[in-house]
Design a protein around this motif. Structure first.
Motif, PDB file in Angstrom:
ATOM      1  N   SER A  12     -13.663  -5.317  22.633  1.00 18.42           N
ATOM      2  CA  SER A  12     -15.118  -4.998  22.377  1.00 18.42           C
ATOM      3  C   SER A  12     -14.976  -3.362  21.635  1.00 18.42           C
ATOM      4  CB  SER A  12     -15.707  -4.822  24.054  1.00 18.42           C
ATOM      5  OG  SER A  12     -14.923  -3.844  24.627  1.00 18.42           O
ATOM      6  N   GLN A  13     -14.045  -2.765  22.010  1.00 19.01           N
ATOM      7  CA  GLN A  13     -13.747  -1.373  21.233  1.00 19.01           C
ATOM      8  C   GLN A  13     -13.507  -1.587  20.022  1.00 19.01           C
ATOM      9  OE1 GLN A  13     -10.651   0.133  23.503  1.00 19.01           O
ATOM     10  NE2 GLN A  13     -11.979   1.508  24.809  1.00 19.01           N
ATOM     11  N   ALA A  14     -12.690  -2.769  19.427  1.00 17.99           N
ATOM     12  CA  ALA A  14     -12.377  -3.210  18.034  1.00 17.99           C
ATOM     13  C   ALA A  14     -13.662  -3.460  17.300  1.00 17.99           C
ATOM     14  CB  ALA A  14     -11.171  -4.108  17.956  1.00 17.99           C
ATOM     15  N   THR A  15     -14.422  -4.140  17.824  1.00 21.31           N
ATOM     16  CA  THR A  15     -15.827  -4.611  17.549  1.00 21.31           C
ATOM     17  C   THR A  15     -16.562  -3.603  17.235  1.00 21.31           C
ATOM     18  OG1 THR A  15     -15.709  -6.915  18.573  1.00 21.31           O
ATOM     19  CG2 THR A  15     -17.628  -6.322  17.754  1.00 21.31           C
ATOM     20  N   MET A  16     -16.561  -2.518  18.113  1.00 23.69           N
ATOM     21  CA  MET A  16     -17.699  -1.404  17.803  1.00 23.69           C
ATOM     22  C   MET A  16     -16.983  -0.426  16.891  1.00 23.69           C
ATOM     23  SD  MET A  16     -18.606  -0.489  22.001  1.00 23.69           S
ATOM     24  CE  MET A  16     -19.368   1.090  21.629  1.00 23.69           C
ATOM     25  N   VAL A  17     -15.672  -0.474  16.717  1.00 19.44           N
ATOM     26  CA  VAL A  17     -15.067   0.459  15.683  1.00 19.44           C
ATOM     27  C   VAL A  17     -15.337  -0.016  14.395  1.00 19.44           C
ATOM     28  CG1 VAL A  17     -13.089   1.281  14.633  1.00 19.44           C
ATOM     29  CG2 VAL A  17     -13.527   1.699  17.005  1.00 19.44           C
ATOM     30  N   LEU A  18     -15.244  -1.560  14.156  1.00 15.57           N
ATOM     31  CA  LEU A  18     -15.508  -2.126  12.894  1.00 15.57           C
ATOM     32  C   LEU A  18     -17.006  -2.008  12.518  1.00 15.57           C
ATOM     33  CD1 LEU A  18     -14.614  -4.263  10.624  1.00 15.57           C
ATOM     34  CD2 LEU A  18     -15.090  -5.904  12.207  1.00 15.57           C
ATOM     35  N   GLY A  19     -17.686  -2.294  13.573  1.00 16.94           N
ATOM     36  CA  GLY A  19     -19.168  -1.707  13.239  1.00 16.94           C
ATOM     37  C   GLY A  19     -19.559  -0.582  12.567  1.00 16.94           C
ATOM     38  N   LEU A  20     -19.000   0.288  13.556  1.00 15.73           N
ATOM     39  CA  LEU A  20     -19.276   1.821  12.919  1.00 15.73           C
ATOM     40  C   LEU A  20     -18.664   1.902  11.595  1.00 15.73           C
ATOM     41  CD1 LEU A  20     -20.188   4.400  13.933  1.00 15.73           C
ATOM     42  CD2 LEU A  20     -17.893   5.034  14.675  1.00 15.73           C
ATOM     43  N   ILE A  21     -17.677   1.466  11.044  1.00 11.09           N
ATOM     44  CA  ILE A  21     -17.017   1.671   9.823  1.00 11.09           C
ATOM     45  C   ILE A  21     -17.871   1.014   8.853  1.00 11.09           C
ATOM     46  CG2 ILE A  21     -14.985   0.631   8.359  1.00 11.09           C
ATOM     47  CD1 ILE A  21     -13.430   1.321  10.880  1.00 11.09           C
ATOM     48  N   LEU A  22     -18.358  -0.384   9.114  1.00 13.71           N
ATOM     49  CA  LEU A  22     -19.264  -0.825   8.276  1.00 13.71           C
ATOM     50  C   LEU A  22     -20.675  -0.216   7.910  1.00 13.71           C
ATOM     51  CD1 LEU A  22     -18.850  -4.731   9.083  1.00 13.71           C
ATOM     52  CD2 LEU A  22     -18.047  -3.514   7.129  1.00 13.71           C
ATOM     53  N   VAL A  23     -21.023   0.353   9.080  1.00 10.52           N
ATOM     54  CA  VAL A  23     -22.482   1.179   8.834  1.00 10.52           C
ATOM     55  C   VAL A  23     -22.266   2.371   8.012  1.00 10.52           C
ATOM     56  CG1 VAL A  23     -24.175   2.677  10.195  1.00 10.52           C
ATOM     57  CG2 VAL A  23     -23.470   0.407  10.973  1.00 10.52           C
ATOM     58  N   ALA A  24     -20.905   3.011   8.322  1.00 10.68           N
ATOM     59  CA  ALA A  24     -20.533   4.112   7.781  1.00 10.68           C
ATOM     60  C   ALA A  24     -20.390   3.973   6.113  1.00 10.68           C
ATOM     61  CB  ALA A  24     -19.509   4.854   8.161  1.00 10.68           C
ATOM     62  N   VAL A  25     -19.647   2.721   6.086  1.00 19.54           N
ATOM     63  CA  VAL A  25     -19.623   2.579   4.493  1.00 19.54           C
ATOM     64  C   VAL A  25     -20.758   2.144   3.774  1.00 19.54           C
ATOM     65  CG1 VAL A  25     -18.348   0.771   3.101  1.00 19.54           C
ATOM     66  CG2 VAL A  25     -16.736   1.913   4.810  1.00 19.54           C
ATOM     67  N   GLY A  26     -21.466   1.479   4.484  1.00 20.76           N
ATOM     68  CA  GLY A  26     -22.745   0.888   3.774  1.00 20.76           C
ATOM     69  C   GLY A  26     -23.692   2.178   3.431  1.00 20.76           C
ATOM     70  N   ALA A  27     -23.805   3.064   4.441  1.00 17.98           N
ATOM     71  CA  ALA A  27     -24.649   4.232   4.071  1.00 17.98           C
ATOM     72  C   ALA A  27     -24.000   5.181   3.051  1.00 17.98           C
ATOM     73  CB  ALA A  27     -24.807   4.901   5.564  1.00 17.98           C
ATOM     74  N   ALA A  28     -22.914   5.353   2.907  1.00 20.31           N
ATOM     75  CA  ALA A  28     -22.068   6.086   1.782  1.00 20.31           C
ATOM     76  C   ALA A  28     -22.410   5.337   0.627  1.00 20.31           C
ATOM     77  CB  ALA A  28     -20.882   6.224   2.330  1.00 20.31           C
ATOM     78  N   VAL A  29     -22.242   4.114   0.611  1.00 20.53           N
ATOM     79  CA  VAL A  29     -22.281   3.540  -0.884  1.00 20.53           C
ATOM     80  C   VAL A  29     -23.661   3.307  -1.319  1.00 20.53           C
ATOM     81  CG1 VAL A  29     -22.030   1.214  -2.010  1.00 20.53           C
ATOM     82  CG2 VAL A  29     -20.426   1.947  -0.533  1.00 20.53           C
ATOM     83  N   ALA A  30     -24.762   3.243  -0.278  1.00 18.14           N
ATOM     84  CA  ALA A  30     -25.997   3.222  -0.691  1.00 18.14           C
ATOM     85  C   ALA A  30     -26.477   4.492  -1.196  1.00 18.14           C
ATOM     86  CB  ALA A  30     -26.939   2.851   0.590  1.00 18.14           C
ATOM     87  N   PHE A  31     -26.004   5.669  -0.556  1.00 13.71           N
ATOM     88  CA  PHE A  31     -26.482   7.081  -0.912  1.00 13.71           C
ATOM     89  C   PHE A  31     -25.855   7.230  -2.313  1.00 13.71           C
ATOM     90  CE2 PHE A  31     -25.389  11.506  -0.786  1.00 13.71           C
ATOM     91  CZ  PHE A  31     -26.558  11.953  -0.616  1.00 13.71           C
TER      92      PHE A  31
END
Length: 93
Positions: free
Chosen positions: A5-24
């Protein structure tokens, strides 16, 4: 070591961060291209009509692809964050 569950949460956080950074970054690049051409005076140059100026500053196909891929990463990351949060056990902090 991370549990599932922690690995899933970390992966989700990384995807959100990368998506926001690339869109910006894509939107910032488009705005910078527009401002550069405006600073050159091409927006008021009679030799360059308004339609040609719009075509010069329009987002390219690569800009659109990267923006939509980044916009797709954000909800996927949020779903993974939610799944990881729901699967954490009662002993997990």
């Amino acid at each position: 070591m991370l549990n599932r569950s922690q690995a899933t949460m970390v992966l989700g956080l990384i995807l959100v961060a990368v998506g926001a950074a690339v869109a910006f970054a894509v939107r910032t690049l488009s705005f910078a291209r527009y401002m550069h051409l405006e600073d050159l005076g091409l927006d008021v140059d009679p030799a360059v009509g308004p339609e040609l100026f719009r075509q010069l500053v329009a987002p390219t196909a690569a800009d659109r692809i990267f923006f939509y891929l980044a916009a797709a990463l954000i909800p996927i990351g949020l779903v993974l964050l939610f799944i990881g949060w729901r699967r954490r056990g009662p002993a997990d902090p």
